[in-house]
Write a protein that holds these residues in place. Structure first.
Motif, short mmCIF file in Angstrom:
data_model
loop_
_atom_site.label_atom_id
_atom_site.label_comp_id
_atom_site.label_asym_id
_atom_site.label_seq_id
_atom_site.Cartn_x
_atom_site.Cartn_y
_atom_site.Cartn_z
N GLU A 118 0.82 -1.21 0.00
CA GLU A 118 0.00 0.00 0.00
C GLU A 118 0.85 1.26 0.00
O GLU A 118 0.39 2.33 -0.40
N ILE B 233 1.17 2.43 -6.31
CA ILE B 233 -0.08 1.89 -5.77
C ILE B 233 -0.87 2.98 -5.05
O ILE B 233 -2.10 3.00 -5.10
N GLN B 234 -0.16 3.89 -4.41
CA GLN B 234 -0.83 4.92 -3.62
C GLN B 234 -1.80 5.76 -4.45
O GLN B 234 -2.84 6.19 -3.96
N SER C 208 -5.03 3.99 -4.37
CA SER C 208 -5.54 3.54 -3.07
C SER C 208 -6.42 4.62 -2.45
O SER C 208 -6.24 5.81 -2.70
#
Length: 204
Positions: A148, A153-154, A157
């Motif tokens: 995460e 990916i952030q 997210s």
């Protein structure tokens, strides 16, 4: 996957998922995220008529299917193995033993080695041995980890708020809990007595 779609205009790309719902989900995701024309994609299931399968393999470029279907098409020479350039495997941690994922890679590898494998998993294995088995079965030579906190990916997210709520037991469950503890206490007491006797006798 998208790069292989661009680099090899006449090649075939295979996206495998273990269940039909996951297969359907990945088709939608690839269409929305990468913008691949739906006319170039096909979902193959066991219910697709055999006489139509060869034409589908001939006319489409990206195929979404379960590994069992892929095994069958390879065994029947319906799938043009020599034209496959990229194999995407979802839930790759299932590639253990004689799972259909393993069968696909073995059959493909016996006909051509000119393809790239992209294996995806959020739970790669319970221990090192299981992870190594997946790596070996899928011919994996390079591993990339994401969490995460990973920068790429952030951006996708969402912030989560975790609230802990303790729900009290109802009367019926509370009564079962009391009886369960009574049984457990009675048996554990007997075990403790026996263990003390055993220790006493061995020390004599």
């Amino acid at each position: 996957m998208y790069n292989f779609y661009r680099w090899y205009p006449s090649a075939k790309i295979v996206f495998m998922a273990p269940t039909k719902p996951l297969v359907a989900q990945q088709i939608e995701a690839c269409y929305k995220v990468m913008g691949i024309p739906q006319a170039h994609m096909a979902e193959l299931t066991g219910s697709t008529a055999a006489k139509n399968r060869q034409e589908v393999w001939r006319s489409k470029r990206i195929f979404f299917l379960t590994p069992q279907v892929m095994v069958n098409d390879l065994s029947r020479d319906t799938c043009p193995a020599q034209k496959i350039k990229c194999v995407v495997i979802d839930e790759a941690h299932k590639a253990l033993g004689n799972h259909a994922y393993c069968q696909v890679i073995r059959q493909l590898g016996s006909q051509t080695l000119q393809f790239r494998i992209l294996a995806l998993s959020a739970t790669p294995g319970g221990d090192t041995k299981a992870v190594q088995a997946v790596i070996s079965n899928l011919l994996i030579s390079h591993i990339e980890l994401r969490s995460e906190e990973s920068p790429d990916i952030q951006a996708h997210s969402h912030q989560r708020t975790v609230e802990k709520m303790v729900v009290p037991l109802g009367e019926a469950l509370a009564a079962h809990q009391v009886r369960y503890l009574q049984v457990g206490t009675r048996n554990s007491t007997k075990l403790l007595v026996f263990s003390k006797l055993y220790i006493f006798r061995t020390n004599c």
